[in-house]
Design a protein around this motif. Structure first.
Motif, PDB file in Angstrom:
ATOM      1  N   VAL A 119       0.839  -1.202   0.000  1.00 17.32           N
ATOM      2  CA  VAL A 119       0.000   0.000   0.000  1.00 17.32           C
ATOM      3  C   VAL A 119       0.876   1.255   0.000  1.00 17.32           C
ATOM      4  CG1 VAL A 119      -1.671   1.310   1.374  1.00 17.32           C
ATOM      5  CG2 VAL A 119      -1.981  -1.128   1.054  1.00 17.32           C
ATOM      6  N   ARG A 120       2.103   1.118   0.474  1.00 18.69           N
ATOM      7  CA  ARG A 120       3.037   2.249   0.479  1.00 18.69           C
ATOM      8  C   ARG A 120       3.252   2.792  -0.939  1.00 18.69           C
ATOM      9  NH1 ARG A 120       6.903  -0.153   2.810  1.00 18.69           N
ATOM     10  NH2 ARG A 120       6.518   0.542   4.944  1.00 18.69           N
ATOM     11  N   LYS A 121       3.088   1.927  -1.931  1.00 19.08           N
ATOM     12  CA  LYS A 121       3.311   2.322  -3.322  1.00 19.08           C
ATOM     13  C   LYS A 121       2.026   2.785  -4.010  1.00 19.08           C
ATOM     14  CE  LYS A 121       7.183  -0.919  -3.809  1.00 19.08           C
ATOM     15  NZ  LYS A 121       7.724  -2.090  -4.565  1.00 19.08           N
ATOM     16  N   TYR A 122       0.922   2.773  -3.298  1.00 17.86           N
ATOM     17  CA  TYR A 122      -0.356   3.165  -3.882  1.00 17.86           C
ATOM     18  C   TYR A 122      -0.434   4.690  -4.034  1.00 17.86           C
ATOM     19  CZ  TYR A 122      -2.713  -1.391  -3.384  1.00 17.86           C
ATOM     20  OH  TYR A 122      -3.105  -2.702  -3.506  1.00 17.86           O
ATOM     21  N   SER A 123      -1.088   5.111  -5.085  1.00  8.81           N
ATOM     22  CA  SER A 123      -1.442   6.528  -5.225  1.00  8.81           C
ATOM     23  C   SER A 123      -2.620   6.828  -4.304  1.00  8.81           C
ATOM     24  CB  SER A 123      -1.827   6.828  -6.672  1.00  8.81           C
ATOM     25  OG  SER A 123      -3.031   6.139  -7.010  1.00  8.81           O
ATOM     26  N   MET A 124      -2.940   8.109  -4.151  1.00  9.98           N
ATOM     27  CA  MET A 124      -4.099   8.476  -3.332  1.00  9.98           C
ATOM     28  C   MET A 124      -5.379   7.880  -3.902  1.00  9.98           C
ATOM     29  SD  MET A 124      -3.396  10.002  -0.593  1.00  9.98           S
ATOM     30  CE  MET A 124      -5.101  10.449  -0.216  1.00  9.98           C
ATOM     31  N   GLY A 125      -5.475   7.852  -5.230  1.00 10.91           N
ATOM     32  CA  GLY A 125      -6.666   7.280  -5.851  1.00 10.91           C
ATOM     33  C   GLY A 125      -6.811   5.802  -5.587  1.00 10.91           C
ATOM     34  N   MET A 126      -5.702   5.072  -5.610  1.00  8.71           N
ATOM     35  CA  MET A 126      -5.739   3.632  -5.335  1.00  8.71           C
ATOM     36  C   MET A 126      -6.114   3.364  -3.887  1.00  8.71           C
ATOM     37  SD  MET A 126      -2.330   2.675  -7.522  1.00  8.71           S
ATOM     38  CE  MET A 126      -2.169   0.990  -6.942  1.00  8.71           C
ATOM     39  N   LYS A 127      -5.582   4.172  -2.964  1.00  7.42           N
ATOM     40  CA  LYS A 127      -5.951   4.017  -1.552  1.00  7.42           C
ATOM     41  C   LYS A 127      -7.439   4.306  -1.356  1.00  7.42           C
ATOM     42  CE  LYS A 127      -1.459   5.048   0.556  1.00  7.42           C
ATOM     43  NZ  LYS A 127      -0.705   5.965   1.437  1.00  7.42           N
ATOM     44  N   GLN A 128      -7.940   5.315  -2.074  1.00  2.00           N
ATOM     45  CA  GLN A 128      -9.357   5.649  -1.960  1.00  2.00           C
ATOM     46  C   GLN A 128     -10.227   4.509  -2.467  1.00  2.00           C
ATOM     47  OE1 GLN A 128     -10.244   8.230  -0.340  1.00  2.00           O
ATOM     48  NE2 GLN A 128     -12.234   8.975  -0.995  1.00  2.00           N
ATOM     49  N   LYS A 129      -9.838   3.906  -3.575  1.00  2.00           N
ATOM     50  CA  LYS A 129     -10.589   2.766  -4.112  1.00  2.00           C
ATOM     51  C   LYS A 129     -10.590   1.604  -3.127  1.00  2.00           C
ATOM     52  CE  LYS A 129      -9.696   3.638  -9.040  1.00  2.00           C
ATOM     53  NZ  LYS A 129      -9.091   3.070 -10.271  1.00  2.00           N
ATOM     54  N   LEU A 130      -9.429   1.332  -2.533  1.00  2.00           N
ATOM     55  CA  LEU A 130      -9.329   0.249  -1.561  1.00  2.00           C
ATOM     56  C   LEU A 130     -10.225   0.517  -0.358  1.00  2.00           C
ATOM     57  CD1 LEU A 130      -7.925  -2.411  -0.730  1.00  2.00           C
ATOM     58  CD2 LEU A 130      -6.102  -1.023   0.294  1.00  2.00           C
ATOM     59  N   ALA A 131     -10.226   1.767   0.104  1.00  2.00           N
ATOM     60  CA  ALA A 131     -11.062   2.137   1.252  1.00  2.00           C
ATOM     61  C   ALA A 131     -12.543   1.974   0.928  1.00  2.00           C
ATOM     62  CB  ALA A 131     -10.771   3.577   1.665  1.00  2.00           C
ATOM     63  N   ILE A 132     -12.955   2.382  -0.264  1.00  2.00           N
ATOM     64  CA  ILE A 132     -14.357   2.270  -0.659  1.00  2.00           C
ATOM     65  C   ILE A 132     -14.765   0.792  -0.738  1.00  2.00           C
ATOM     66  CG2 ILE A 132     -16.004   2.682  -2.532  1.00  2.00           C
ATOM     67  CD1 ILE A 132     -14.346   5.235  -3.174  1.00  2.00           C
ATOM     68  N   ALA A 133     -13.883  -0.032  -1.303  1.00  2.00           N
ATOM     69  CA  ALA A 133     -14.166  -1.467  -1.398  1.00  2.00           C
ATOM     70  C   ALA A 133     -14.365  -2.071  -0.015  1.00  2.00           C
ATOM     71  CB  ALA A 133     -13.023  -2.176  -2.125  1.00  2.00           C
ATOM     72  N   ILE A 134     -13.544  -1.664   0.940  1.00  2.00           N
ATOM     73  CA  ILE A 134     -13.654  -2.186   2.307  1.00  2.00           C
ATOM     74  C   ILE A 134     -14.925  -1.681   2.983  1.00  2.00           C
ATOM     75  CG2 ILE A 134     -12.631  -2.048   4.613  1.00  2.00           C
ATOM     76  CD1 ILE A 134      -9.881  -2.151   3.219  1.00  2.00           C
ATOM     77  N   VAL A 135     -15.218  -0.397   2.851  1.00  2.00           N
ATOM     78  CA  VAL A 135     -16.401   0.184   3.497  1.00  2.00           C
ATOM     79  C   VAL A 135     -17.681  -0.501   3.029  1.00  2.00           C
ATOM     80  CG1 VAL A 135     -17.863   2.247   3.573  1.00  2.00           C
ATOM     81  CG2 VAL A 135     -15.415   2.438   4.025  1.00  2.00           C
ATOM     82  N   PHE A 136     -17.805  -0.723   1.715  1.00  2.00           N
ATOM     83  CA  PHE A 136     -19.040  -1.302   1.191  1.00  2.00           C
ATOM     84  C   PHE A 136     -19.066  -2.821   1.266  1.00  2.00           C
ATOM     85  CE2 PHE A 136     -19.641   2.909  -0.721  1.00  2.00           C
ATOM     86  CZ  PHE A 136     -20.968   3.122  -0.377  1.00  2.00           C
ATOM     87  N   SER A 137     -17.964  -3.424   1.697  1.00  2.00           N
ATOM     88  CA  SER A 137     -17.987  -4.875   1.916  1.00  2.00           C
ATOM     89  C   SER A 137     -18.755  -5.232   3.181  1.00  2.00           C
ATOM     90  CB  SER A 137     -16.557  -5.410   2.024  1.00  2.00           C
ATOM     91  OG  SER A 137     -15.947  -4.978   3.222  1.00  2.00           O
ATOM     92  N   ARG A 138     -18.918  -4.249   4.054  1.00  2.00           N
ATOM     93  CA  ARG A 138     -19.610  -4.485   5.320  1.00  2.00           C
ATOM     94  C   ARG A 138     -21.114  -4.325   5.138  1.00  2.00           C
ATOM     95  NH1 ARG A 138     -15.105  -0.988   7.786  1.00  2.00           N
ATOM     96  NH2 ARG A 138     -13.723  -2.506   8.788  1.00  2.00           N
ATOM     97  N   ASP A 139     -21.859  -5.261   5.680  1.00  2.00           N
ATOM     98  CA  ASP A 139     -23.319  -5.215   5.624  1.00  2.00           C
ATOM     99  C   ASP A 139     -23.807  -4.270   6.716  1.00  2.00           C
ATOM    100  OD1 ASP A 139     -25.936  -5.715   5.038  1.00  2.00           O
ATOM    101  OD2 ASP A 139     -26.007  -7.646   6.071  1.00  2.00           O
ATOM    102  N   ALA A 140     -24.185  -3.057   6.342  1.00  2.00           N
ATOM    103  CA  ALA A 140     -24.530  -2.026   7.319  1.00  2.00           C
ATOM    104  C   ALA A 140     -25.886  -1.408   7.011  1.00  2.00           C
ATOM    105  CB  ALA A 140     -23.455  -0.940   7.336  1.00  2.00           C
ATOM    106  N   GLU A 141     -26.472  -0.831   8.034  1.00  2.00           N
ATOM    107  CA  GLU A 141     -27.731  -0.105   7.863  1.00  2.00           C
ATOM    108  C   GLU A 141     -27.488   1.353   7.496  1.00  2.00           C
ATOM    109  OE1 GLU A 141     -30.851  -1.316  11.003  1.00  2.00           O
ATOM    110  OE2 GLU A 141     -28.909  -1.809  11.937  1.00  2.00           O
TER     111      GLU A 141
END
Length: 273
Positions: A119-141
C-alpha cells in the motif's frame, strides 16, 4: 425515538474546537433508506457531523438518538498498514464474507493488478478505491462517506454512485459529505449546506456559494483531455463538439481546484459558457 422509520436524529448539536464554534444548534434527521448530501467548504465541520454519528466524538452538547445497529464509515483520509499489501490489509480488516465482497469491489474498481503490491506504493486514488471497497464490503444499515470521490477516476466515481443508489434501493441509509455539488443530485434524495455551524435546506442555502456554471476546457492533445477526465471524477463532465475540449460543471469556488489539478497537464484554456 417514536418513528421507527427514522435512522438517526441530531437535535441542537453544539461542538467547538479550541474555543471556535464548529456546529451551532445543528439539527439533522435521516430516514431509513434515504441518502442525503451535506455540502460545505473545507473546515466547515462536515467531518465532525460524521464523527458524532459514528461515535468517534462523544463529548458534545445536544441530543443524538439512533435507530440503527450497524454502520460502515469512510471518514477523512483512509489509513492502512503501509508495510502490507492491499490484499493483506483487506484480510487484516475484514472477515471471510466481507473479504470476498471487498475483492469483488476491488475488481470493479480495477485494483486487482495492484492488490498484491505494498500500500506504500499506492497513489491516493488507489488508496481511496481500496477504502471504498472495504467500506461497502460491510453489511450495514448506514454508510458514512467523507469526500468519497476524492482522487478517484470518473469511471470509478460513476460505479460508486451506482453502489450508493443500489444500497438505497435495499433500504440502506447513506450520508455523503463533500465540498462539491457537481454530481450530488445523481445519488442524493436531499441536499443540505453546512454553513456557520448549521444545516441549511435548499430553501435557505447560500446559492451564491453553490450555484453551478459550465466551463469549457481546451487541451493540447487527446491524451491530455483523457487524462483530465480521469482526474476530475468529482465533477460532472460533458462531451464537447469542439476538438480536444470537454465541458465541466462546477461552482466558481471550485474552479481553482480544477486548475490546480490540471496545472501540469497541457490545459490551454478555461472559458465560462
Amino acid at each position: 425515538m417514536t418513528n421507527s422509520n427514522i435512522a438517526i436524529k441530531l437535535q441542537n448539536i453544539h461542538q467547538s474546537y479550541y474555543e471556535k464554534d464548529v456546529l451551532v444548534g445543528l439539527d439533522l434527521q435521516l430516514e431509513k433508506g434515504q441518502t442525503i448530501g451535506i455540502v460545505g467548504k473545507n473546515g466547515a465541520g462536515k467531518s465532525t457531523i460524521l464523527k458524532i454519528i459514528a461515535g468517534y466524538i462523544s463529548k458534545f452538547d445536544g441530543i443524538y438518538v439512533q435507530n440503527i445497529k450497524t454502520f460502515s464509515a469512510l471518514i477523512e483520509n483512509p489509513i492502512f498498514i503501509d508495510g502490507l499489501s492491499g490484499l493483506e490489509n483487506i484480510k487484516y480488516i475484514l472477515n471471510k464474507k466481507e473479504y470476498d465482497i471487498a475483492i469483488s469491489f476491488a475488481q470493479q474498481f480495477g485494483l486487482l493488478d495492484y492488490i498484491d503490491k505494498s500500500v506504500r506504493k499506492y497513489s491516493m486514488g488507489m488508496k481511496q478505491k481500496l477504502a471504498i471497497a472495504i467500506v461497502f464490503s460491510r453489511d450495514a444499515e448506514l454508510y458514512l462517506l467523507d469526500e468519497p470521490f476524492n482522487s478517484i477516476d470518473y469511471e470509478t466515481a460513476t460505479k460508486l454512485i451506482d453502489i450508493i443508489n443500489s444500497k438505497r434501493m435495499l433500504g440502506v441509509s447513506t450520508i455523503v459529505v463533500t465540498h462539491n455539488m457537481s454530481r450530488i443530485e445523481e445519488y442524493c434524495d436531499n441536499i443540505f449546506q453546512l454553513k456557520d455551524g448549521i444545516l441549511k435546506t435548499k430553501e435557505t442555502m447560500d446559492h451564491s456559494e453553490i450555484q453551478h456554471k459550465k466551463y469549457l476546457l481546451k487541451f493540447a492533445s487527446v491524451e491530455a483531455l483523457e487524462f483530465a477526465k480521469s482526474i476530475l471524477s468529482e465533477f460532472a463532465i460533458f462531451e464537447s463538439e469542439i476538438s480536444n475540449c470537454i465541458i465541466v460543471k462546477s461552482t466558481v469556488d471550485n474552479v481553482g481546484t480544477i486548475l490546480k489539478k490540471l496545472a501540469d497537464h497541457s490545459l490551454i484554456g478555461l472559458t465560462e459558457i
